[in-house]
Design a protein around this motif. Structure first.
Motif, PDB file in Angstrom:
ATOM      1  N   GLN A 195       0.830  -1.199   0.000  1.00 32.19           N
ATOM      2  CA  GLN A 195       0.000   0.000   0.000  1.00 32.19           C
ATOM      3  C   GLN A 195       0.864   1.250   0.000  1.00 32.19           C
ATOM      4  N   SER A 196       1.968   1.268   0.682  1.00 31.70           N
ATOM      5  CA  SER A 196       2.859   2.426   0.716  1.00 31.70           C
ATOM      6  C   SER A 196       3.450   2.683  -0.656  1.00 31.70           C
ATOM      7  N   ASP A 197       3.803   1.638  -1.405  1.00 34.86           N
ATOM      8  CA  ASP A 197       4.358   1.794  -2.744  1.00 34.86           C
ATOM      9  C   ASP A 197       3.349   2.417  -3.684  1.00 34.86           C
ATOM     10  N   LYS A 198       2.090   2.049  -3.572  1.00 33.57           N
ATOM     11  CA  LYS A 198       1.060   2.605  -4.447  1.00 33.57           C
ATOM     12  C   LYS A 198       0.885   4.088  -4.203  1.00 33.57           C
ATOM     13  N   LYS A 199       0.925   4.524  -2.963  1.00 33.00           N
ATOM     14  CA  LYS A 199       0.741   5.937  -2.651  1.00 33.00           C
ATOM     15  C   LYS A 199       1.905   6.779  -3.161  1.00 33.00           C
ATOM     16  N   SER A 200       3.115   6.303  -3.014  1.00 35.22           N
ATOM     17  CA  SER A 200       4.273   7.092  -3.420  1.00 35.22           C
ATOM     18  C   SER A 200       4.569   6.974  -4.903  1.00 35.22           C
ATOM     19  N   GLY A 201       3.989   6.006  -5.594  1.00 35.51           N
ATOM     20  CA  GLY A 201       4.291   5.800  -6.991  1.00 35.51           C
ATOM     21  C   GLY A 201       3.230   6.321  -7.933  1.00 35.51           C
ATOM     22  N   ASP A 202       2.367   7.221  -7.498  1.00 31.28           N
ATOM     23  CA  ASP A 202       1.332   7.714  -8.401  1.00 31.28           C
ATOM     24  C   ASP A 202       1.953   8.591  -9.481  1.00 31.28           C
ATOM     25  N   GLY A 203       1.314   8.680 -10.637  1.00 31.17           N
ATOM     26  CA  GLY A 203       1.851   9.403 -11.789  1.00 31.17           C
ATOM     27  C   GLY A 203       1.806  10.909 -11.624  1.00 31.17           C
ATOM     28  N   LYS A 204       1.075  11.429 -10.683  1.00 31.82           N
ATOM     29  CA  LYS A 204       0.917  12.868 -10.556  1.00 31.82           C
ATOM     30  C   LYS A 204       2.185  13.566 -10.098  1.00 31.82           C
ATOM     31  N   SER A 205       3.044  12.866  -9.381  1.00 31.35           N
ATOM     32  CA  SER A 205       4.226  13.520  -8.839  1.00 31.35           C
ATOM     33  C   SER A 205       5.452  13.329  -9.741  1.00 31.35           C
ATOM     34  N   LYS A 206       5.262  12.791 -10.915  1.00 31.23           N
ATOM     35  CA  LYS A 206       6.372  12.539 -11.826  1.00 31.23           C
ATOM     36  C   LYS A 206       6.868  13.848 -12.440  1.00 31.23           C
ATOM     37  N   THR A 207       8.161  14.113 -12.302  1.00 32.21           N
ATOM     38  CA  THR A 207       8.770  15.307 -12.873  1.00 32.21           C
ATOM     39  C   THR A 207       9.187  15.009 -14.308  1.00 32.21           C
ATOM     40  N   ILE A 208       8.863  15.953 -15.212  1.00 28.39           N
ATOM     41  CA  ILE A 208       9.236  15.812 -16.615  1.00 28.39           C
ATOM     42  C   ILE A 208       9.996  17.057 -17.056  1.00 28.39           C
ATOM     43  N   ILE A 209      10.639  16.971 -18.203  1.00 24.69           N
ATOM     44  CA  ILE A 209      11.265  18.147 -18.809  1.00 24.69           C
ATOM     45  C   ILE A 209      10.406  18.533 -20.011  1.00 24.69           C
ATOM     46  N   ALA A 210       9.920  19.766 -19.989  1.00 24.36           N
ATOM     47  CA  ALA A 210       9.058  20.269 -21.060  1.00 24.36           C
ATOM     48  C   ALA A 210       9.795  21.329 -21.860  1.00 24.36           C
ATOM     49  N   LYS A 211       9.581  21.321 -23.167  1.00 19.17           N
ATOM     50  CA  LYS A 211      10.201  22.287 -24.074  1.00 19.17           C
ATOM     51  C   LYS A 211       9.109  22.875 -24.946  1.00 19.17           C
ATOM     52  N   GLY A 212       9.055  24.216 -24.980  1.00 18.73           N
ATOM     53  CA  GLY A 212       8.036  24.835 -25.798  1.00 18.73           C
ATOM     54  C   GLY A 212       7.998  26.337 -25.637  1.00 18.73           C
ATOM     55  N   LEU A 213       6.848  26.924 -25.989  1.00 14.19           N
ATOM     56  CA  LEU A 213       6.689  28.373 -25.976  1.00 14.19           C
ATOM     57  C   LEU A 213       5.893  28.813 -24.756  1.00 14.19           C
ATOM     58  N   TYR A 214       6.417  29.840 -24.082  1.00 15.14           N
ATOM     59  CA  TYR A 214       5.804  30.390 -22.880  1.00 15.14           C
ATOM     60  C   TYR A 214       5.398  31.829 -23.150  1.00 15.14           C
ATOM     61  N   SER A 215       4.167  32.165 -22.759  1.00 15.63           N
ATOM     62  CA  SER A 215       3.676  33.537 -22.859  1.00 15.63           C
ATOM     63  C   SER A 215       3.209  33.980 -21.488  1.00 15.63           C
ATOM     64  N   PHE A 216       3.552  35.231 -21.140  1.00 13.10           N
ATOM     65  CA  PHE A 216       3.246  35.735 -19.810  1.00 13.10           C
ATOM     66  C   PHE A 216       2.689  37.141 -19.912  1.00 13.10           C
ATOM     67  N   GLY A 217       1.678  37.407 -19.114  1.00  9.22           N
ATOM     68  CA  GLY A 217       1.092  38.739 -19.057  1.00  9.22           C
ATOM     69  C   GLY A 217       0.163  38.832 -17.854  1.00  9.22           C
ATOM     70  N   PRO A 218      -0.534  39.962 -17.724  1.00  7.72           N
ATOM     71  CA  PRO A 218      -1.378  40.179 -16.553  1.00  7.72           C
ATOM     72  C   PRO A 218      -2.477  39.129 -16.352  1.00  7.72           C
ATOM     73  N   GLU A 219      -3.009  38.574 -17.438  1.00  9.74           N
ATOM     74  CA  GLU A 219      -4.139  37.653 -17.300  1.00  9.74           C
ATOM     75  C   GLU A 219      -3.831  36.222 -17.705  1.00  9.74           C
ATOM     76  N   ILE A 220      -2.743  36.014 -18.409  1.00  9.11           N
ATOM     77  CA  ILE A 220      -2.467  34.678 -18.930  1.00  9.11           C
ATOM     78  C   ILE A 220      -1.013  34.293 -18.686  1.00  9.11           C
ATOM     79  N   LYS A 221      -0.840  33.043 -18.246  1.00 11.01           N
ATOM     80  CA  LYS A 221       0.475  32.426 -18.111  1.00 11.01           C
ATOM     81  C   LYS A 221       0.336  31.075 -18.796  1.00 11.01           C
ATOM     82  N   SER A 222       0.741  30.996 -20.053  1.00 12.66           N
ATOM     83  CA  SER A 222       0.494  29.760 -20.802  1.00 12.66           C
ATOM     84  C   SER A 222       1.773  29.192 -21.408  1.00 12.66           C
ATOM     85  N   PHE A 223       1.726  27.893 -21.628  1.00 15.41           N
ATOM     86  CA  PHE A 223       2.828  27.151 -22.229  1.00 15.41           C
ATOM     87  C   PHE A 223       2.246  26.268 -23.320  1.00 15.41           C
ATOM     88  N   THR A 224       2.878  26.262 -24.494  1.00 13.26           N
ATOM     89  CA  THR A 224       2.477  25.382 -25.579  1.00 13.26           C
ATOM     90  C   THR A 224       3.614  24.422 -25.876  1.00 13.26           C
TER      91      THR A 224
END
Length: 127
Positions: free
Chosen positions: A22-51
């Motif tokens: 049971q401990s392995d299942k809790k710590s091994g969920d896919g939500k906490s997986k760190t990835i490296i993302a590459k793409g375009l980032y836009s930032f402004g007062p209302e939007i912070k988006s990545f494509t």
């Protein structure tokens, strides 16, 4: 009496194995997986988006490292929302459908900025 001791020992061993699984299942969920993302980032007062350039998916950005927004601002754009190329370590989480983030595929939580550049590299990002 000897079989009684074996039965108790077997019961404790079974409980220990069950607890460990049971401990392995809790710590091994896919939500906490760190990835490296590459793409375009836009930032402004209302939007912070990545494509994501490869898949074309769009994400809302949460800057947990507090370095991405600062680095974007330091590039000195006159107008907000100018896209830049970034490479980041991040985690993807489900977006809250009751807020503006609900319009995006997921929320990308940036944990580390690896690269930011005004120069958009040739390939899928430049199209």
């Amino acid at each position: 009496m000897n079989s009684y001791k074996k039965l108790i020992l077997l019961l404790f061993a079974s409980m220990a194995v069950l607890f460990a699984c049971q401990s392995d299942k809790k710590s091994g969920d896919g939500k906490s997986k760190t990835i490296i993302a590459k793409g375009l980032y836009s930032f402004g007062p209302e939007i912070k988006s990545f494509t994501d350039c490869e898949e074309g998916r769009e994400y809302w950005v949460a800057d947990s490292a507090k370095t991405l927004e600062l680095a974007y601002s330091n590039l000195g754009f006159e107008k907000p929302y100018t896209p830049v190329y970034i490479e980041v370590e991040c985690k993807l989480v489900k977006s809250d459908t009751t807020t503006v983030t609900g319009d995006y595929d997921s929320t990308m939580v940036v944990t580390k900025l690896l690269k930011i550049s005004k120069q958009i590299p040739d390939g899928p990002c430049s199209q």
